[in-house]
Design a protein around this motif. Structure first.
Motif, short mmCIF file in Angstrom:
data_model
loop_
_atom_site.label_atom_id
_atom_site.label_comp_id
_atom_site.label_asym_id
_atom_site.label_seq_id
_atom_site.Cartn_x
_atom_site.Cartn_y
_atom_site.Cartn_z
N ASP A 13 25.65 -26.41 5.56
CA ASP A 13 26.87 -26.25 6.33
C ASP A 13 27.62 -25.01 5.86
O ASP A 13 27.25 -24.38 4.88
CB ASP A 13 27.76 -27.49 6.25
CG ASP A 13 28.42 -27.69 4.89
OD1 ASP A 13 27.86 -27.22 3.87
OD2 ASP A 13 29.47 -28.33 4.83
N ILE A 14 28.63 -24.66 6.61
CA ILE A 14 29.52 -23.56 6.23
C ILE A 14 30.82 -24.18 5.76
O ILE A 14 31.57 -24.76 6.55
CB ILE A 14 29.76 -22.60 7.41
CG1 ILE A 14 28.43 -22.00 7.86
CG2 ILE A 14 30.75 -21.50 7.03
CD1 ILE A 14 28.53 -21.19 9.15
N SER A 47 33.33 -22.57 4.33
CA SER A 47 34.47 -21.68 4.59
C SER A 47 33.95 -20.40 5.23
O SER A 47 32.87 -19.94 4.90
CB SER A 47 35.19 -21.36 3.27
OG SER A 47 36.14 -20.35 3.45
N THR A 48 34.76 -19.83 6.12
CA THR A 48 34.41 -18.52 6.68
C THR A 48 35.22 -17.40 6.04
O THR A 48 34.89 -16.24 6.20
CB THR A 48 34.62 -18.50 8.21
OG1 THR A 48 35.98 -18.82 8.50
CG2 THR A 48 33.68 -19.47 8.90
N ASP A 49 36.28 -17.75 5.34
CA ASP A 49 37.10 -16.75 4.67
C ASP A 49 37.67 -17.31 3.38
O ASP A 49 38.70 -18.00 3.42
CB ASP A 49 38.23 -16.29 5.59
CG ASP A 49 38.98 -15.08 5.03
OD1 ASP A 49 38.43 -14.38 4.15
OD2 ASP A 49 40.12 -14.85 5.47
N TRP A 96 33.51 -16.31 2.93
CA TRP A 96 32.27 -16.89 3.42
C TRP A 96 31.64 -17.75 2.34
O TRP A 96 31.41 -17.29 1.22
CB TRP A 96 31.32 -15.76 3.82
CG TRP A 96 30.08 -16.24 4.48
CD1 TRP A 96 28.85 -16.33 3.91
CD2 TRP A 96 29.93 -16.71 5.82
NE1 TRP A 96 27.94 -16.82 4.82
CE2 TRP A 96 28.58 -17.07 6.01
CE3 TRP A 96 30.81 -16.87 6.89
CZ2 TRP A 96 28.08 -17.56 7.21
CZ3 TRP A 96 30.31 -17.36 8.08
CH2 TRP A 96 28.96 -17.70 8.23
N GLU A 97 31.41 -19.02 2.66
CA GLU A 97 30.82 -19.94 1.69
C GLU A 97 29.86 -20.88 2.41
O GLU A 97 30.28 -21.70 3.24
CB GLU A 97 31.91 -20.76 0.99
CG GLU A 97 31.39 -21.70 -0.05
CD GLU A 97 32.47 -22.57 -0.66
OE1 GLU A 97 32.10 -23.54 -1.34
OE2 GLU A 97 33.66 -22.29 -0.46
N VAL A 98 28.59 -20.73 2.13
CA VAL A 98 27.55 -21.56 2.73
C VAL A 98 27.01 -22.49 1.65
O VAL A 98 26.84 -22.10 0.50
CB VAL A 98 26.41 -20.69 3.29
CG1 VAL A 98 25.27 -21.55 3.81
CG2 VAL A 98 26.94 -19.79 4.39
#
Length: 122
Positions: A74-75, A77-79, A81-83
């Protein structure tokens, strides 16, 4: 060799509902499907259940090739970026006439025994 999932891996799996199971078709080509799952703490396995699972191609694939890969990601966070990703490679059994964890599921189960665990962001 059986691989053990860490407490962080198990906790992550508990936050997710869907994974992807890659099996090998009888002709040697890969097949990848979204599946519902749970971590079976008593056995240290990943259990996959679903509607009419025993009639599925992924279930039939296991008759010839027991090796599988299972991915949950999953993602977070996008800011920034953390996968997060957890890949479990191992062998799977196609079990019939068993009770499953999923309400309304058919009485079949795919049970993955981890042999290698790869993770990042977890």
């Amino acid at each position: 060799m059986i691989a053990t999932l860490s407490p962080a891996h198990i906790a992550y799996l508990g936050t997710q509902r869907l994974g992807r199971l890659a099996t090998i078709r009888p002709d040697g080509t890969p097949q990848n499907n979204p599946v519902g799952f749970r971590y079976n703490e008593a056995l240290g396995t990943i259990d996959i259940a679903g509607h009419n699972l025993g009639a599925s191609q992924k279930f039939r694939n296991l008759a010839k090739h027991e090796h599988v890969a299972f991915v949950v990601d999953d993602i977070a966070s996008t800011d920034p970026w953390e996968v997060r990703c957890l890949e479990i490679r191992g062998t799977a059994q196609a079990l019939r006439e068993v009770e499953t964890f999923a309400a309304g599921a058919s009485p079949e189960l795919i049970r993955i025994t981890p042999e290698r665990v790869l993770a990042f962001g977890i």
